[in-house]
Enzyme design. Structure first.
Site, PDB file in Angstrom:
ATOM      1  N   HIS A 141     -19.641   8.598 -28.759  1.00 43.37           N
ATOM      2  CA  HIS A 141     -20.826   8.534 -29.173  1.00 43.37           C
ATOM      3  C   HIS A 141     -20.635   7.669 -30.668  1.00 43.37           C
ATOM      4  O   HIS A 141     -21.417   6.921 -31.057  1.00 43.37           O
ATOM      5  CB  HIS A 141     -21.320   9.870 -29.941  1.00 43.37           C
TER       6      HIS A 141
ATOM      7  N   GLY B 155     -28.869  10.303 -37.674  1.00 43.62           N
ATOM      8  CA  GLY B 155     -29.303  11.760 -38.218  1.00 43.62           C
ATOM      9  C   GLY B 155     -30.231  12.582 -37.145  1.00 43.62           C
ATOM     10  O   GLY B 155     -29.343  13.054 -36.152  1.00 43.62           O
TER      11      GLY B 155
ATOM     12  N   SER C 240     -27.839   5.909 -32.352  1.00 45.31           N
ATOM     13  CA  SER C 240     -28.269   7.451 -32.320  1.00 45.31           C
ATOM     14  C   SER C 240     -29.466   7.747 -32.773  1.00 45.31           C
ATOM     15  O   SER C 240     -30.747   7.131 -31.991  1.00 45.31           O
ATOM     16  CB  SER C 240     -27.232   8.240 -33.083  1.00 45.31           C
ATOM     17  N   TRP C 241     -29.998   8.613 -33.724  1.00 46.34           N
ATOM     18  CA  TRP C 241     -31.476   8.829 -34.148  1.00 46.34           C
ATOM     19  C   TRP C 241     -32.111   7.556 -34.280  1.00 46.34           C
ATOM     20  O   TRP C 241     -33.196   7.356 -34.047  1.00 46.34           O
ATOM     21  CB  TRP C 241     -31.268   9.811 -35.185  1.00 46.34           C
TER      22      TRP C 241
ATOM     23  N   ASP D 220     -19.990   9.320 -23.872  1.00 45.02           N
ATOM     24  CA  ASP D 220     -20.699   9.898 -24.958  1.00 45.02           C
ATOM     25  C   ASP D 220     -21.051  11.038 -24.561  1.00 45.02           C
ATOM     26  O   ASP D 220     -22.155  11.401 -23.754  1.00 45.02           O
ATOM     27  CB  ASP D 220     -21.831   9.059 -25.312  1.00 45.02           C
TER      28      ASP D 220
END
Length: 315
Positions: A295, A44, A116-117, A267
């Protein structure tokens, strides 16, 4: 090496943990109560946990822990409510929440998995508490440096100029685009918040459009989308409340922790260079570049992750 996810399983335990500041985070545990502890750290920020993530783990060998970070999923207060205090939602707060959850569950050390986050938060936690981490598996490597968010919300716009113009127009071309979106996501008028969330998600989906996996941001509904965008804009407009470059600079704190990094060559939202810089600063990590992937990854990304988790289950 296994490619298909493991069958769906329900948690055998779950609850709400009081982490202070009026916040309670939802957590769940699935798999083998006596298995190797593993924590899934969602992305997120603000996406919330997903039952699909635990299907990457062999439930006979892992004790799979999941939690919803502050403000999202089933955690309270929910960031979709403009009254929720975002001042107590920072990277340092989330790292402290993870440590409090570990203690609450009586876990000594655990494997960390996320993307990711989630990779940013994993690195922040592991650098703060390296003695509590057995291994790290991350995909779509990010450290949420201001240079990385500048690429995602400005630089990559050269590939999607029409979508980027609409994204900027959503805040009337404000010089500080991320700050302007953060302000609108805290606006008392629900219509303002809803439009800002929709505009933000449309941009995120444009960046991912070449991966052929639909519109995962715009597909989120109602409060989930509002919370996601409010939390994202809050963190990204503030450099994730981290000193610029600190996670790569301090990667020596991860010495002795095996790392398995998987990143798509194409990505667009998070270029490969971040993973490359991290693995050069972290000698115990190995980087696997997936040609043709972006991604969101795909079959090869999943195969590599599940292979690493299978290997680490026996460590």
């Amino acid at each position: 090496m296994r490619l298909e996810r493991f069958p769906e399983i329900a948690p055998y335990d779950e609850g709400m943990l009081d982490v202070g500041d009026g916040n309670h985070i939802h957590w769940s545990v699935a798999g083998n109560p006596d298995g190797k502890p593993a924590l899934v750290v969602h992305g997120g920020p603000g996406s919330g946990s997903s039952p699909h993530s635990r299907r990457l783990f062999d439930p006979e060998h892992y004790r799979i822990v999941q939690f919803d970070q502050r403000g999202c999923g089933r955690s309270t207060p929910h960031a979709s409510d403009p009254a929720a205090d975002m001042a107590v939602n920072t990277t340092a707060h989330l790292v402290a929440d993870m440590e409090r959850l570990r203690e609450h569950l009586g876990i000594d050390r655990w494997l960390l998995y996320g993307g990711s986050w989630g990779s940013t938060l994993i690195l922040a936690y592991a650098e703060a508490h390296p003695a509590r981490v057995t291994e790290i598996v991350i995909t779509a490597v990010t450290t949420t440096r201001r240079s990385e968010t500048a690429w995602l919300y400005e630089g990559v716009g050269r590939f999607f100029p029409e979508a980027h113009e609409r994204f900027r127009d959503g805040v009337d071309g404000a010089p500080d685009v991320l700050g302007a979106y953060a302000a609108r996501m805290g606006h008392p008028d629900a219509a303002v918040r809803e439009k800002a969330a929709a505009d933000w998600c449309a941009w995120e989906d444009a960046v991912l459009s070449g991966e052929g996996q639909g519109t995962p941001y715009s597909d989120r509904v109602d409060t989930a989308q509002l919370a996601l965008v409010r939390i994202c804009s809050h963190y990204f407009s503030q450099g994730a409340f981290l000193e610029e470059g600190a996670l790569i600079r301090d990667a020596d704190r991860l010495a002795g922790i095996p790392g398995f990094l998987v990143h798509g060559r194409f990505d667009m939202g998070g270029p490969l260079v971040t993973a490359w810089e991290l693995v050069r600063a972290w000698p115990d990590a190995e980087l696997h570049v997936v040609e043709g992937a972006g991604h969101l990854g795909g079959d090869e990304t999943r195969r590599l992750v599940m292979g690493a988790l299978e290997r680490f289950a026996k460590a």
